[in-house]
Design a protein around this motif. Structure first.
Motif, PDB file in Angstrom:
ATOM      1  N   TRP A  14     -10.575 -48.328  -8.038  1.00  0.00           N
ATOM      2  CA  TRP A  14     -10.855 -49.614  -7.621  1.00  0.00           C
ATOM      3  C   TRP A  14     -10.161 -50.504  -6.971  1.00  0.00           C
ATOM      4  O   TRP A  14      -9.213 -50.733  -7.307  1.00  0.00           O
ATOM      5  CB  TRP A  14     -11.635 -50.284  -9.020  1.00  0.00           C
ATOM      6  N   LYS A  15     -10.545 -50.814  -5.769  1.00  0.00           N
ATOM      7  CA  LYS A  15      -9.678 -51.893  -4.879  1.00  0.00           C
ATOM      8  C   LYS A  15     -10.575 -53.076  -4.740  1.00  0.00           C
ATOM      9  O   LYS A  15     -11.690 -53.027  -4.460  1.00  0.00           O
ATOM     10  CB  LYS A  15      -9.538 -51.192  -3.670  1.00  0.00           C
ATOM     11  N   LYS A  16      -9.806 -54.182  -5.032  1.00  0.00           N
ATOM     12  CA  LYS A  16     -10.291 -55.596  -4.897  1.00  0.00           C
ATOM     13  C   LYS A  16     -10.661 -55.899  -3.161  1.00  0.00           C
ATOM     14  O   LYS A  16      -9.687 -55.754  -2.506  1.00  0.00           O
ATOM     15  CB  LYS A  16      -9.316 -56.547  -5.355  1.00  0.00           C
ATOM     16  N   LYS A  17     -11.956 -56.299  -2.851  1.00  0.00           N
ATOM     17  CA  LYS A  17     -12.238 -56.589  -1.522  1.00  0.00           C
ATOM     18  C   LYS A  17     -12.048 -57.710  -1.224  1.00  0.00           C
ATOM     19  O   LYS A  17     -11.335 -58.250  -0.426  1.00  0.00           O
ATOM     20  CB  LYS A  17     -13.636 -56.144  -1.287  1.00  0.00           C
ATOM     21  N   TYR A  18     -12.573 -58.804  -2.338  1.00  0.00           N
ATOM     22  CA  TYR A  18     -12.364 -60.137  -2.035  1.00  0.00           C
ATOM     23  C   TYR A  18     -12.907 -60.779  -3.216  1.00  0.00           C
ATOM     24  O   TYR A  18     -13.674 -60.387  -4.101  1.00  0.00           O
ATOM     25  CB  TYR A  18     -13.113 -60.833  -0.610  1.00  0.00           C
ATOM     26  N   LEU A  24     -14.930 -48.817  -4.952  1.00  0.00           N
ATOM     27  CA  LEU A  24     -14.299 -47.650  -5.375  1.00  0.00           C
ATOM     28  C   LEU A  24     -13.872 -46.881  -4.076  1.00  0.00           C
ATOM     29  O   LEU A  24     -14.773 -46.458  -3.158  1.00  0.00           O
ATOM     30  CB  LEU A  24     -15.432 -46.866  -6.113  1.00  0.00           C
ATOM     31  N   VAL A  25     -12.455 -46.613  -4.089  1.00  0.00           N
ATOM     32  CA  VAL A  25     -11.937 -45.934  -3.034  1.00  0.00           C
ATOM     33  C   VAL A  25     -11.009 -44.863  -3.758  1.00  0.00           C
ATOM     34  O   VAL A  25     -10.091 -45.043  -4.148  1.00  0.00           O
ATOM     35  CB  VAL A  25     -10.969 -46.860  -2.154  1.00  0.00           C
TER      36      VAL A  25
END
Length: 83
Positions: free
Chosen positions: A59-63, A54-55
């Motif tokens: 929500w941002k996919k990290k990997y 959560l940025v």
């Protein structure tokens, strides 16, 4: 959703067509919980996991990674920040 015949070590989860869709709990999994999960057959199924952060309210996919729910619990156990 299906019912399954074991006592869950989690607050909530969903099983559909013999597969776990998601698990939700506010407590970091302990070694004892992970040991208990090793006894549950569906936790050994290989699946793809997407890890998000959560940025700034988004929500941002990290990997992504493939593994079992046990692998995911171990990941959560190591990455969870105790506050």
């Amino acid at each position: 959703m299906e019912s399954i015949d074991f006592e869950s070590p989690f607050g909530q989860f969903e099983v559909s067509e013999g597969q776990i869709n998601w698990i939700l709990d506010h407590i970091k999994p302990s070694d004892d919980i992970i040991k208990m999960c090793n006894k549950i057959e569906i936790f050994a199924h290989e699946v793809k996991f997407d890890v998000y952060l959560l940025v700034k309210s988004e929500w941002k996919k990290k990997y992504s990674f493939e593994g079992t729910f046990i692998d995911a619990l171990i990941y959560i156990q190591k990455e969870f920040i105790d506050e």
